[in-house]
Enzyme design. Structure first.
Site, PDB file in Angstrom:
ATOM      1  CG  HIS A  95      44.712  29.269  46.369  1.00  0.00           C
ATOM      2  ND1 HIS A  95      44.594  29.293  44.986  1.00  0.00           N
ATOM      3  CD2 HIS A  95      43.456  29.075  46.843  1.00  0.00           C
ATOM      4  CE1 HIS A  95      43.319  29.123  44.663  1.00  0.00           C
ATOM      5  NE2 HIS A  95      42.620  28.996  45.760  1.00  0.00           N
ATOM      6  CE1 TYR A 118      44.216  36.127  34.331  1.00  0.00           C
ATOM      7  CE2 TYR A 118      44.841  33.831  34.541  1.00  0.00           C
ATOM      8  CZ  TYR A 118      44.744  35.100  35.083  1.00  0.00           C
ATOM      9  OH  TYR A 118      45.177  35.332  36.364  1.00  0.00           O
ATOM     10  CG  ASP A 128      45.983  30.735  37.231  1.00  0.00           C
ATOM     11  OD1 ASP A 128      46.100  30.341  38.398  1.00  0.00           O
ATOM     12  OD2 ASP A 128      45.651  31.898  36.940  1.00  0.00           O
ATOM     13  CG  HIS A 182      42.164  31.503  39.181  1.00  0.00           C
ATOM     14  ND1 HIS A 182      43.065  31.390  40.217  1.00  0.00           N
ATOM     15  CD2 HIS A 182      40.963  31.745  39.776  1.00  0.00           C
ATOM     16  CE1 HIS A 182      42.449  31.560  41.371  1.00  0.00           C
ATOM     17  NE2 HIS A 182      41.176  31.772  41.123  1.00  0.00           N
TER      18      HIS A 182
END
Length: 319
Positions: A196, A106, A68, A102
């Protein structure tokens, strides 16, 4: 006198491509933030896992963080250089921001489940893992040196294929009624990545259709060669992550299934024989489970009242 040297304002009342508008609306409708998901509710489940399981969860999220980061730092910037419309650039801006969300999500998982020392170890592992670094650097190199269509291929492969060696783990635990809130974040990310991948794949197909037959054949061969290379590396990466638990072959089926989805996004034929019925049903069940609204009064739980996160269908990957 008309000034030919001017900056053009974006006009959302004059849409050149309706897919730009519909994608923008879809992405803004499903906006979310990790801070609204009660990750601490998963601590009892986390403590019940074995050391090998906790190590796996930590490492797959480390790998996802790197991918990401690639998308948010260089991926969308490289695609923005070749947009067909101003509205496409606006959509890519939205995608870039959500890729950053995103990546941050994490870290929210790490800060909830892991100690400071464990987090430092995870990021050291990210830096040192050869297979993880290989795919990140391979895609980054294409973003820096590839043609506009090659960049889109790399982006779709990352969004719809490379993430899934990591997504398997939380979906598996969700299917076993564990780490439900962690998995909710992953399902929201998957919902974003599905849009996406289909959007960038659609833009690829517009450019691909403008090529000569020879150019198309050469680019298609390049795409399949890239996929073979990435899949070979992904097999090795999967073995390093999952061999202790014996899950690696199940994960590879899931990878091949999603590699086919990535090819479909580009308008190409699937490469592997694997389909949804071959994927571990526990994982598919986790993928198809609806979101949960944790806060009835404010309605800002991880469901957001914006519809459910559903299992992806073939038609979701093609405009």
């Amino acid at each position: 006198m008309t000034n030919q040297n001017y900056t053009k304002a974006i006009n959302w009342n004059n849409i050149e491509d309706l897919i730009d508008k519909s994608t923008w609306e879809k992405l803004t409708e499903q906006f979310w933030l990790d801070t609204r998901i009660p990750l601490s509710n998963d601590l009892d489940d986390w403590r019940s896992l074995s050391d090998d399981e906790r190590n796996l969860v930590s490492h797959v999220f480390g790998g996802l963080t790197l991918l990401d980061t690639v998308q948010s730092d260089s991926g969308m910037d490289s695609l923005r250089a070749d947009v067909r419309t101003q509205h496409e650039e606006a959509v890519l801006n939205n995608i870039q921001f959500m890729e950053s969300v995103h990546a941050k999500s994490y870290s929210s998982i790490f800060s909830t489940l892991n100690t400071k020392t464990e987090i430092d170890d995870i990021f050291a592992w990210i830096d040192a893992n050869n297979n993880l670094q290989y795919k990140a650097q391979k895609v980054t190199h294409i973003y820096k040196t590839g043609t506009p269509l090659e960049k889109k291929i790399a982006s779709v492969f990352l969004e719809t294929f490379l993430f899934y060696s990591g997504f398997y783990t939380p979906l598996y635990y969700l299917g076993n009624n564990k780490l439900a809130n962690v998995a909710e974040i992953i399902k929201l990310i998957i919902r974003d990545e599905s849009v996406h991948g289909t959007y960038i794949g659609y833009k690829f197909q517009l450019g691909y259709d403008e090529l000569t037959e020879t150019e198309q054949e050469n680019l298609k061969n390049w795409a399949y060669d890239l996929l073979y290379d990435l899949y070979a590396n992904e097999e090795l990466y999967t073995d390093t992550l999952y061999s202790k638990l014996g899950w690696q072959e199940d994960v590879k089926i899931f990878l091949r299934y999603n590699a086919n989805k990535a090819l479909m996004n580009l308008g190409f034929e699937p490469l592997f024989p694997d389909n949804a019925s071959d994927v571990n049903p526990i994982v598919m069940n986790g993928l198809s489970t609806g979101t949960v609204n944790h806060d009835f009064f404010s309605q800002v739980g991880n469901g957001y009242l914006l519809g459910q996160v559903e299992a992806m269908r073939d038609e979701d990957y093609v405009f």
